[in-house]
Scaffold this active site. Structure first.
Site, mmCIF file in Angstrom:
data_model
loop_
_atom_site.group_PDB
_atom_site.id
_atom_site.type_symbol
_atom_site.label_atom_id
_atom_site.label_comp_id
_atom_site.label_asym_id
_atom_site.label_seq_id
_atom_site.Cartn_x
_atom_site.Cartn_y
_atom_site.Cartn_z
ATOM 1 N N ASP A 108 13.470 -9.834 -0.416
ATOM 2 C CA ASP A 108 13.945 -11.133 0.013
ATOM 3 C C ASP A 108 14.216 -11.974 -1.278
ATOM 4 O O ASP A 108 14.720 -13.047 -1.166
ATOM 5 C CB ASP A 108 12.945 -11.931 0.787
ATOM 6 N N HIS A 123 11.240 -2.017 -3.288
ATOM 7 C CA HIS A 123 12.214 -1.293 -1.919
ATOM 8 C C HIS A 123 13.528 -1.877 -2.092
ATOM 9 O O HIS A 123 14.166 -1.882 -0.971
ATOM 10 C CB HIS A 123 11.348 -1.797 -0.644
ATOM 11 N N CYS A 152 32.823 0.177 0.173
ATOM 12 C CA CYS A 152 32.369 0.159 -1.192
ATOM 13 C C CYS A 152 33.867 -0.055 -1.723
ATOM 14 O O CYS A 152 34.743 0.436 -1.719
ATOM 15 C CB CYS A 152 32.153 1.337 -1.669
ATOM 16 N N CYS A 155 35.008 2.809 -3.992
ATOM 17 C CA CYS A 155 35.616 4.102 -3.672
ATOM 18 C C CYS A 155 36.153 4.179 -2.090
ATOM 19 O O CYS A 155 36.593 5.151 -1.618
ATOM 20 C CB CYS A 155 34.675 5.303 -3.932
ATOM 21 N N THR A 193 -0.020 -7.674 1.872
ATOM 22 C CA THR A 193 0.378 -6.442 2.267
ATOM 23 C C THR A 193 -0.634 -5.603 3.304
ATOM 24 O O THR A 193 -1.965 -5.603 3.077
ATOM 25 C CB THR A 193 0.864 -5.415 1.287
#
Ligand code: BV8
Length: 249
Positions: A108, A123, A152, A155, A193
């Site tokens: 976040d 992460h 993207c 590409c 956590t």
């Protein structure tokens, strides 16, 4: 008058004398900012979906538009959130000790918004778009209320959120830096956590084996509570500012 929280003087002394503090945070540190934790029931229309099933490459391959709807909903939620006193306390702690390594499982960006520097995003970051197919495009983007799968710009392949999904490896630089910090630190703080997701949850054991003082900050017990040096039971937005106050005395 809020009750005085007393910490074990040996913990406070260890933190005050620490050469290197390593902090691992999880979704609980953002809970007081109104960002639901990963295991709380999801809200509203997402209530019936399990994040562990949505945050996977398979879910994206199966239905990229559906997965993008989930990430755009979360981006909106997070962009309306503000850092809380727990985030701010960790940012302050970085200026009170010689070296602090902050490893977050959260995507976040609230630690950075609270002023923490050199945050290791174990992460990834929910606000980045990454090429799903070929090239190494990976860029932070603004929230949008689009419903299509973004492409993207480099590409033309579909773009995906720049987070680490279940079954995907942690970016090597983040993994190595986090393991090295856990092995080197004098004090390891595990904040907010459930210690269920690996390899992040393995950092505490590395610190423990290397002889660090390991402290859990969580209103609930976790699998690591028994093996850690100490557990400070409470919300991080309350515990962490008080822990910093105790450093000043
Ligand atoms: C990997 C980004 C090598 C996405 C996330 C089978 C196949 C493949 C892999 C595995 C497998 N079995 C196991 C694994 C490993 C797997 C894993 O650990 N699974 C678990 C579920 C068993 N790990 C992986 O896949 C990792 N990669 O292993 O690569 C590999 C590769 C291939 C094959 C094998 C191995 C990658 C994992 C990364 C997943 N991505 N996020 C996104 O966000 O969309 S993880 C996700 O969970 C979030 O990042 C979240 O942070 C993280 C962990 O959860 P927590 O942060 O702990 O949050 P949680 O809700 O669980 O707990 C909140 C806590 O806060 C609670 O304890 C609560 O009490 C506390 N709390 C509440 N309020 C407060 C509070 N604390 C303080 N103050 C408060 N106010």
């Amino acid at each position: 008058m809020p009750e005085k929280v007393r910490f074990d003087p040996t913990l406070v002394g260890a933190l005050r004398d620490a050469r290197h503090v390593c902090v691992l945070t999880g979704a609980g540190v953002s809970a007081e900012s109104g960002v639901p934790t990963f295991r709380e029931a999801q809200q509203g229309l997402w209530a019936k979906y399990d994040p562990l099933q949505l945050a996977t490459p398979e879910a994206f391959e199966r239905d990229p538009e559906f997965v993008w709807r989930w990430y755009r909903w979360r981006r909106e939620l997070v962009s309306q959130a503000e850092p809380n006193d727990g985030h701010r306390a960790l940012a302050e702690l970085q200026d009170l000790v010689p070296r602090l390594t902050l490893v977050t499982q959260n995507v976040d960006g609230l630690h950075q918004r609270a002023g923490s520097r050199d945050v290791i995003e174990f992460h990834g970051n929910i606000f980045s778009n990454r090429c799903f197919a070929r090239c190494n495009y990976d860029r932070l983007v603004e929230c949008d209320d689009d419903t299509a799968v973004p492409t993207c710009p480099a590409c033309g392949a579909p773009a995906r959120p720049g987070v680490v999904w279940f079954g995907e490896t942690i970016p090597e630089a983040a993994l190595n830096a986090s393991f090295a910090a856990a092995a080197d630190c004098d004090v390891f703080l595990s904040v907010g956590t459930s210690s269920l997701v690996y390899p992040a949850a393995g950092l505490g054991a590395i610190a423990q084996e290397a002889g660090a003082i390991t402290i859990e900050v969580n209103p609930n017990s976790t699998e690591q509570s028994e093996v850690f040096t100490a557990a400070l039971r409470g919300n991080s937005g309350v515990i962490l500012p008080k822990l910093l106050e105790s450093l000043a005395h």
